[in-house]
Design an enzyme around this catalytic site. Structure first.
Site, short mmCIF file in Angstrom:
data_model
loop_
_atom_site.label_atom_id
_atom_site.label_comp_id
_atom_site.label_asym_id
_atom_site.label_seq_id
_atom_site.Cartn_x
_atom_site.Cartn_y
_atom_site.Cartn_z
N GLY A 43 0.87 -1.24 0.08
CA GLY A 43 0.06 -0.02 -0.06
C GLY A 43 0.72 1.39 0.00
O GLY A 43 0.54 2.12 -0.70
N CYS A 44 1.90 1.31 0.68
CA CYS A 44 2.82 2.52 0.90
C CYS A 44 3.75 2.60 -0.47
O CYS A 44 3.69 3.63 -0.89
CB CYS A 44 3.51 2.41 2.15
SG CYS A 44 2.70 2.30 3.55
N THR A 45 3.73 1.65 -1.07
CA THR A 45 4.43 1.75 -2.50
C THR A 45 3.56 2.27 -3.47
O THR A 45 3.98 3.08 -4.12
CB THR A 45 5.02 0.54 -2.91
OG1 THR A 45 5.85 -0.07 -1.96
CG2 THR A 45 5.75 0.29 -4.16
N ALA A 48 3.21 6.13 -2.51
CA ALA A 48 4.41 6.62 -2.71
C ALA A 48 4.82 7.00 -4.49
O ALA A 48 4.99 8.02 -5.13
CB ALA A 48 5.45 6.14 -2.25
#
Length: 150
Positions: A43-45, A48
């Site tokens: 999710g963070c990738t 970002a």
């Protein structure tokens, strides 16, 4: 609860490059300040990379993008290099800044409750006031939601 039009809490955190970054030093520019749980996770990738993919649009609108997580500088360096992220990643290991922004709190996963980053984004205007607050952010399409505010 932080509300739109309020002055954004000022802070100083260390970047992945070792420099101290102070929010108030960006007065005169819009700032997209986003809190995310962990470098190099799915999710963070996605989140970002969506900011990365639209980065030129953010800069055209006079905005600086800053990501904050509890990860250390070394982790941020690897994350930035792996995905070509052109913006600041700041380390908040003791969650002090995340707490100031109410982006740290109870979460649930697999039936267990624990403390962690609550995925949130704050759009800050040129005078340092909160223009828009996004809580419970879903990574996909979020950069476009933020661009619509700018």
């Amino acid at each position: 609860m932080l509300a739109e039009k309020e002055l954004a809490p000022d802070f100083t955190l260390r970047s992945d490059e070792g420099e101290e970054i102070t929010l108030s030093s960006f007065r005169g520019k819009k700032v997209v300040l986003y809190f995310y749980p962990k470098d190099d996770t799915p999710g963070c990738t996605k989140e970002a990379c969506s900011f990365r993919d639209d980065y030129s649009l953010f800069t055209l609108k006079g905005a600086v993008v800053i990501g904050v997580s509890p990860d250390d500088a070394k982790s941020h360096q690897k994350f930035r290099a792996k995905f070509g992220l052109p913006f600041y990643l700041l380390s908040d290991p003791d969650h002090k800044v995340a707490s100031m922004y109410e982006a740290w709190g109870p979460k649930q996963m697999y039936g267990k409750t624990y403390e962690g980053i609550l995925r949130s984004t704050f759009v800050i205007d040129e005078q340092g006031r909160l223009l828009k607050v996004f809580r419970n952010v879903k990574p996909e399409g979020h950069a476009q939601e933020v661009l619509a505010v700018l």
